[in-house]
Design a protein around this motif. Structure first.
Motif, short mmCIF file in Angstrom:
data_model
loop_
_atom_site.label_atom_id
_atom_site.label_comp_id
_atom_site.label_asym_id
_atom_site.label_seq_id
_atom_site.Cartn_x
_atom_site.Cartn_y
_atom_site.Cartn_z
N GLN A 105 9.78 5.94 9.95
CA GLN A 105 10.67 5.98 8.80
C GLN A 105 10.52 4.73 7.95
OE1 GLN A 105 14.38 6.66 10.87
NE2 GLN A 105 14.42 8.82 10.28
N GLN A 106 10.38 3.57 8.59
CA GLN A 106 10.19 2.33 7.85
C GLN A 106 8.88 2.34 7.08
OE1 GLN A 106 10.64 -0.74 10.82
NE2 GLN A 106 12.72 -1.19 10.11
N ARG A 107 7.84 2.84 7.69
CA ARG A 107 6.53 2.85 7.05
C ARG A 107 6.48 3.81 5.86
NH1 ARG A 107 2.05 0.52 9.69
NH2 ARG A 107 2.70 -0.59 11.56
N LEU A 108 7.29 4.85 5.90
CA LEU A 108 7.31 5.79 4.78
C LEU A 108 7.79 5.12 3.50
CD1 LEU A 108 8.60 9.07 6.45
CD2 LEU A 108 6.33 8.65 5.49
N GLY A 109 8.55 4.06 3.61
CA GLY A 109 9.04 3.35 2.44
C GLY A 109 8.07 2.30 1.90
N GLN A 110 6.97 2.09 2.56
CA GLN A 110 5.99 1.08 2.14
C GLN A 110 4.96 1.68 1.19
OE1 GLN A 110 4.24 -0.57 5.66
NE2 GLN A 110 6.16 -1.41 6.42
N ARG A 111 4.35 0.78 0.40
CA ARG A 111 3.32 1.23 -0.54
C ARG A 111 2.11 1.81 0.21
NH1 ARG A 111 -0.58 -1.74 -4.29
NH2 ARG A 111 -0.78 -0.25 -5.99
N CYS A 112 1.66 1.10 1.23
CA CYS A 112 0.56 1.59 2.07
C CYS A 112 1.07 1.65 3.50
CB CYS A 112 -0.66 0.67 1.96
SG CYS A 112 -2.08 1.27 2.91
N PRO A 113 1.50 2.82 3.95
CA PRO A 113 2.18 2.95 5.25
C PRO A 113 1.36 2.54 6.47
CG PRO A 113 2.47 4.93 3.93
CD PRO A 113 1.47 4.07 3.22
N LEU A 114 0.03 2.47 6.35
CA LEU A 114 -0.77 2.14 7.54
C LEU A 114 -1.04 0.65 7.69
CD1 LEU A 114 -3.31 5.10 7.65
CD2 LEU A 114 -1.21 4.78 8.96
N ASN A 115 -0.67 -0.17 6.70
CA ASN A 115 -0.83 -1.62 6.84
C ASN A 115 0.25 -2.14 7.77
OD1 ASN A 115 -3.05 -1.88 5.20
ND2 ASN A 115 -1.88 -2.28 3.37
N PRO A 116 -0.12 -3.09 8.64
CA PRO A 116 0.85 -3.63 9.58
C PRO A 116 1.96 -4.43 8.94
CG PRO A 116 -1.35 -4.54 10.02
CD PRO A 116 -1.44 -3.61 8.86
#
Length: 116
Positions: A105-116
């Motif tokens: 869920q947190q990664r879905l809010g990021q510009r590039c979800p696969l970056n650490p």
């Protein structure tokens, strides 16, 4: 007891019984004509296997525990401990899945979800 009688008494198919035997979960004596002959207490074992499967145990887990349970001095306590261990495993897995869900869920809010 022949395979058909065991199948009827335990409400499973003959193929299921053959599969259990192939996996080493149950065993039959062979008569001179090659027919399988099961002891009467095999019904109880087959019912245990089916119940354990419904409770989420794999056939591998059942196979690794059935002999110890069958021969335990206090089978009720042994089964209770086995169920508690399975419940603990499930609760741990649920917690891990909750953490994974939160991270996704947190990664879905990021510009590039696969970056650490």
């Amino acid at each position: 007891m022949r395979i058909g009688e065991l199948a009827q008494a335990s409400q499973v198919s003959r193929d299921t019984l053959r599969f259990y035997e192939q996996r080493g979960l149950i065993a039959a004596q062979r008569s001179a004509n090659g027919y399988r002959d099961y002891p009467a207490d095999m019904v109880q074992l087959v019912l245990y296997i089916r119940t354990a499967q419904r409770l989420g145990f794999s056939l591998g887990e059942i196979g690794s525990s059935v002999a110890a349970l069958w021969n335990a001095p206090d089978p009720d306590s042994a089964v209770t401990q086995l169920l508690q261990d399975k419940l603990n495993l499930i609760e741990t897995r649920i917690a891990e899945l909750g953490q994974l869900r939160h991270e996704l869920q947190q990664r879905l809010g990021q510009r590039c979800p696969l970056n650490p």
